[in-house]
Write a protein that holds these residues in place. Sequence first.
Motif, mmCIF file in Angstrom:
data_model
loop_
_atom_site.group_PDB
_atom_site.id
_atom_site.type_symbol
_atom_site.label_atom_id
_atom_site.label_comp_id
_atom_site.label_asym_id
_atom_site.label_seq_id
_atom_site.Cartn_x
_atom_site.Cartn_y
_atom_site.Cartn_z
ATOM 1 N N UNK A 112 0.853 -1.190 0.000
ATOM 2 C CA UNK A 112 0.000 0.000 0.000
ATOM 3 C C UNK A 112 0.882 1.231 0.000
ATOM 4 N N UNK A 113 0.408 2.288 -0.627
ATOM 5 C CA UNK A 113 1.209 3.492 -0.792
ATOM 6 C C UNK A 113 0.502 4.700 -0.204
ATOM 7 N N UNK A 114 1.275 5.611 0.362
ATOM 8 C CA UNK A 114 0.735 6.860 0.881
ATOM 9 C C UNK A 114 1.640 8.000 0.453
ATOM 10 N N UNK A 115 1.102 8.904 -0.331
ATOM 11 C CA UNK A 115 1.857 10.053 -0.819
ATOM 12 C C UNK A 115 1.659 11.255 0.097
ATOM 13 N N UNK A 116 2.703 12.056 0.214
ATOM 14 C CA UNK A 116 2.632 13.273 1.019
ATOM 15 C C UNK A 116 3.654 14.273 0.530
ATOM 16 N N UNK A 117 3.577 15.486 1.057
ATOM 17 C CA UNK A 117 4.596 16.478 0.754
ATOM 18 C C UNK A 117 4.152 17.598 -0.160
ATOM 19 N N UNK A 118 2.934 17.527 -0.660
ATOM 20 C CA UNK A 118 2.461 18.585 -1.532
ATOM 21 C C UNK A 118 2.239 19.886 -0.785
ATOM 22 N N UNK A 119 1.977 20.937 -1.533
ATOM 23 C CA UNK A 119 1.721 22.225 -0.908
ATOM 24 C C UNK A 119 1.588 23.320 -1.930
ATOM 25 N N UNK A 120 1.484 24.543 -1.422
ATOM 26 C CA UNK A 120 1.384 25.734 -2.264
ATOM 27 C C UNK A 120 2.715 26.460 -2.229
ATOM 28 N N UNK A 121 3.319 26.624 -3.400
ATOM 29 C CA UNK A 121 4.619 27.287 -3.490
ATOM 30 C C UNK A 121 4.588 28.286 -4.639
ATOM 31 N N UNK A 122 5.640 29.095 -4.712
ATOM 32 C CA UNK A 122 5.770 30.045 -5.813
ATOM 33 C C UNK A 122 6.652 29.456 -6.907
ATOM 34 N N UNK A 123 6.502 29.982 -8.087
ATOM 35 C CA UNK A 123 7.340 29.540 -9.201
ATOM 36 C C UNK A 123 8.812 29.698 -8.827
ATOM 37 N N UNK A 124 9.590 28.671 -9.150
ATOM 38 C CA UNK A 124 11.005 28.673 -8.831
ATOM 39 C C UNK A 124 11.340 27.971 -7.524
ATOM 40 N N UNK A 125 10.330 27.725 -6.708
ATOM 41 C CA UNK A 125 10.546 27.052 -5.418
ATOM 42 C C UNK A 125 10.727 25.549 -5.617
ATOM 43 N N UNK A 126 10.985 24.872 -4.506
ATOM 44 C CA UNK A 126 11.172 23.421 -4.517
ATOM 45 C C UNK A 126 10.213 22.745 -3.543
ATOM 46 N N UNK A 127 9.921 21.498 -3.822
ATOM 47 C CA UNK A 127 9.149 20.639 -2.932
ATOM 48 C C UNK A 127 9.716 19.232 -3.027
ATOM 49 N N UNK A 128 9.539 18.472 -1.959
ATOM 50 C CA UNK A 128 9.904 17.061 -2.010
ATOM 51 C C UNK A 128 8.694 16.228 -1.634
#
Length: 123
Positions: free
Chosen positions: A2-18
């Motif tokens: 089973x899989x669980x995804x996380x880490x999304x969010x609201x960012x500005x252009x040029x930013x990073x997320x993992x």
Amino acid sequence: VQLQASGGGLVQAGDSLRLSCAASGHTFSRYTVGWFRQAPGKEREFVAGISWRLRKTVYSDSVEDRFTISRDNARKTVWMQMNSLKPEDTATYYCAAKAVGLISNMSTEWEVWGQGTQVTVSS
């Protein structure tokens, strides 16, 4: 598995997320894992994948050189580092796994899906 995804969010252009994809199950290390995304009104599209044994990686042209997928089988986790984010990266991101075959950009060939995590990139 089973899989669980996380880490999304609201960012500005040029930013990073993992993004993280945490798995449960004893055979995770034998699964190829991928990320797909789906924007409103659009079809689900392949983003990146990593194989279970050789850790071969495949990326879509739109994210090549900006996103990096990696995995730690001992921690049963796959990450996708997303750099230089663009507004067109806005979508719900899903992790998926397949036990048989090579990395595929066809969503129908993936066997297990996690819930999505929303990524929104403002301009």
